[in-house]
Design an enzyme around this catalytic site. Structure first.
Site, PDB file in Angstrom:
ATOM      1  N   LYS B  78       0.842  -1.202   0.000  1.00 40.61           N
ATOM      2  CA  LYS B  78       0.000   0.000   0.000  1.00 40.61           C
ATOM      3  C   LYS B  78       0.876   1.251   0.000  1.00 40.61           C
ATOM      4  O   LYS B  78       1.896   1.297   0.690  1.00 40.61           O
ATOM      5  CB  LYS B  78      -0.912  -0.030   1.236  1.00 40.61           C
ATOM      6  CG  LYS B  78      -1.956   1.080   1.280  1.00 40.61           C
ATOM      7  CD  LYS B  78      -2.857   0.904   2.502  1.00 40.61           C
ATOM      8  CE  LYS B  78      -3.929   1.976   2.600  1.00 40.61           C
ATOM      9  NZ  LYS B  78      -4.794   1.793   3.780  1.00 40.61           N
ATOM     10  N   SER B 153      -9.767   1.677   2.797  1.00 38.73           N
ATOM     11  CA  SER B 153      -8.887   2.455   1.973  1.00 38.73           C
ATOM     12  C   SER B 153      -7.849   1.647   1.198  1.00 38.73           C
ATOM     13  O   SER B 153      -7.324   2.133   0.206  1.00 38.73           O
ATOM     14  CB  SER B 153      -8.160   3.490   2.835  1.00 38.73           C
ATOM     15  OG  SER B 153      -7.290   2.865   3.760  1.00 38.73           O
ATOM     16  N   SER B 177      -9.954  -0.707   6.973  1.00 38.29           N
ATOM     17  CA  SER B 177      -9.333  -0.482   5.656  1.00 38.29           C
ATOM     18  C   SER B 177      -8.613  -1.676   5.054  1.00 38.29           C
ATOM     19  O   SER B 177      -8.203  -1.614   3.898  1.00 38.29           O
ATOM     20  CB  SER B 177      -8.373   0.704   5.717  1.00 38.29           C
ATOM     21  OG  SER B 177      -9.091   1.916   5.689  1.00 38.29           O
TER      22      SER B 177
END
Lengths: 98, 506
Positions: B78, B153, B177
């Site tokens: 990420k 997210s 997330s």
């Protein structure tokens, strides 16, 4: 329910947060943040008198290390992402004192 | 094994045993990314050259070098986790061009375990959001339906694994997330216990809630990744000293007869029919394998969302103060003559942050401002204590608490863009694990009528990921949903033609 937040509140918070807002953003945030704050009102249904606050989910003794010098980030690396170095080892910013 | 059929960590290990090189494996996954990510947009940056160089170095170790648990395994990271020499932007304009001078501890540990970072994945800006639409690079699409969001997210990481562009990925989870996009994309996502994994090098969002964790197609793959990243770190004072158990072994020892608590009362309202029926079928499957299922009350669970949306923005408003145009990447263009320091801050932050980040900074600043602290931040922290009490009481009689990970399946891009509160309410089943620090895993448990994946979330005792992994593995054995890859669109073999790539909602 009336909006718990006024436009003046939004302007004040934006100043505290060092955030310039456009007119459109200020209007939109007044409405949206007002909705969200109204939603938070439901927390008042819970009696929290005498309840301890959880600041961190895991409580353990702070981890300390010996206070001995050790290598740190090289200076060039530390400055490497600065938008304005203004020299070799400086962060250059606009004038602070007039 | 054909390289084109590689999916899991176990597949990669098998291929290497059969004579494939790490470069072969890396080339295969980089090829998939090149072919499909133009439509999916799971990656903000790919790292083909450094990844191939790293794979070649692993191959040069020779046959007598010690085995590494993730030898040659490509991994997507990420874009809010620092990678030395690779851009790390948190999908924000304010960090455009930022290249960290150091690796996050988790990246160091993955590298030491033999993994190969193939790229940085898209996310909601600074991990604030649940759709991956709040990204300066534009939205990622859901591999199951390119018209839908992948969740967020960590939507890029989840989409990359679901589309088989990487066997595993790292995400971060502050209010769901990892678990919510895992559910929306039909894969496994695990949020470890707060403190289990070092946060050093994770761009801080809400420091008392943030935790890095793994995505995989299977529980075993998520466990293998957790094994590599877990454990105390002198550079993160909140990382726990607890010994790290054998998570990988736990995945091979299914727990088939656990006691599972289900808080039926909180599932009565607001859960879509398709999610409810998949969840009920999953509970039946758990019973079928030998689990005892009991009702547990979680009387304060319904307050998790308001408590979360006070605590997280409050902490974010403080953490994001560092982005001021002085030290990192972006500074707004200024008229030199009239420029002031304060004006530079204000303009840089205005231009550099997107709407959702601004909203949360405003909300958090308000909650912490004079006169409001007790009513909001303190109250929310007290509610955290009550929610944790609910779970502690439940764990006196159950091994894990089961709920659907999300109240809905993936929704359409753009559908909820103008209603932040509606998006926040979608965190109803995930936020509690962050407020309490407890570990939780989302495992795929079926499809709704539209064929979109549904997730089963299991929450466990603090530092007892082993039990979650064991129960997850046992459930997965009964219901191996992961074996069916996404068929619709997004360029996955066997799928339909990909949708347009203009970035706008269809």
């Amino acid at each position: 329910m009336s909006n718990p937040l006024t436009r003046a509140d939004v302007d004040r918070i934006a100043r505290l947060a060092h955030l310039e807002l456009t007119e459109r953003e200020a209007e939109q945030f007044t409405r949206q943040l007002g909705d969200i704050l109204a939603y938070f009102e439901r927390l008042n249904r819970i009696d929290t008198a005498g309840v301890a606050a959880t600041t961190h989910p895991v409580t353990s003794a702070p981890v300390m290390r010996d206070d001995e010098p050790r290598p740190s980030l090289p200076v060039d690396d530390a400055f490497g992402n600065a938008p304005d170095r203004g020299g070799e080892r400086l962060f250059r910013v606009p004038k602070v004192i007039g | 094994m054909e390289l084109s059929s590689l999916a899991t960590v176990a597949d990669v290990r098998a291929a290497l045993r059969d004579g494939a090189t790490a470069v072969d494996v890396c080339t295969e996954f980089l090829g998939r990314i090149a072919a499909r990510d133009g439509d999916l947009r799971a990656f903000n940056h790919t790292a083909a050259e450094p990844a191939l160089a790293r794979a070649a170095a692993l191959d040069r170790r020779g046959p007598d070098a010690p085995d590494l648990p993730l030898l040659g395994v490509p991994i997507a990271v990420k874009d809010n986790i620092c990678t030395r020499g690779l851009p790390t932007t948190a999908s924000s304009r304010i960090l455009a061009g930022y290249v960290p001078p150091y690796d996050a501890t988790v990246v160091e540990r993955l590298t030491a375990a033999g993994a190969v970072v193939v790229g940085k994945t898209n996310c909601d800006e600074f991990a604030m959001g649940s759709t991956t639409e709040h990204s300066v690079t534009g939205p990622t699409r859901n591999p199951w339906d390119p018209a839908c969001v992948p969740g967020g997210s960590s939507g890029g990481s989840a989409a990359a694994v679901a589309a088989r562009l990487a066997p595993v990925a790292l995400g971060s989870d502050t209010g769901g997330s990892i678990r919510q996009p895992a559910a929306f994309c039909g894969i496994v996502g695990l949020k470890p216990t707060y403190g289990r994994v070092s946060r050093y090098g994770l761009l801080a969002f809400a420091s008392s809630l943030d935790q890095i964790g793994p995505f995989g197609l299977t529980v075993a793959d998520a466990a293998a990744l957790l094994q590599a990243i877990a454990g105390p770190d002198p550079r993160d004072a909140t990382s726990a000293a607890s010994a790290v158990p054998a998570f990988d072994a736990a995945a091979a020892e299914p727990v088939r007869r656990p006691t599972i608590g289900v808080p039926w009362a909180i599932l009565e309202n607001g859960v879509d029919a398709g999610v409810a029926s998949a969840f009920e079928a999953a509970v039946e499957a758990l019973r079928g394998m030998g689990a005892t299922v009991v009702d547990v009350p979680l009387p304060h669970a319904e307050y998790a969302v308001p408590a979360y949306y006070i605590v997280a923005p409050a902490e974010a408003s403080s953490n994001l103060a560092r982005y001021d145009g002085v030290r990192y990447a972006y500074r707004a263009p200024l008229d030199e003559k009239d420029a002031t320091l304060g004006g530079m801050y204000d303009r840089t932050r205005h231009d550099g942050f997107g709407d959702e980040v601004k909203r949360r900074i405003m909300l958090g600043t308000y909650a912490l401002s004079a006169g409001y602290y007790d009513a909001y931040y303190l109250k929310a922290q007290q509610v955290r204590t009550l929610i944790r009490g609910d779970y502690d009481a439940a764990f006196e009689k159950v091994d894990a608490v089961a709920v659907p990970t999300t109240p809905t399946t993936a929704f359409r891009l753009g559908e909820r863009a103008d209603d932040p509160l509606q998006l926040y309410v979608g965190d109803v089943f995930t936020a509690s694990a962050n407020l309490t620090g407890l570990p939780a895993v989302s495992v795929p448990c079926g499809r709704d009528d539209a064929g979109l994946p549904v997730g089963l979330q299991l929450t466990g005792r603090a530092f007892d990921e082993v039990t979650l992994i064991g129960i997850g593995a046992a459930y997965e054995e009964q219901a191996p949903w992961w074996r069916e890859p996404p068929a619709a669109g997004a360029g996955i073999p066997g799928g339909e033609a990909p949708a347009s790539r203009d970035g706008a909602a269809p």
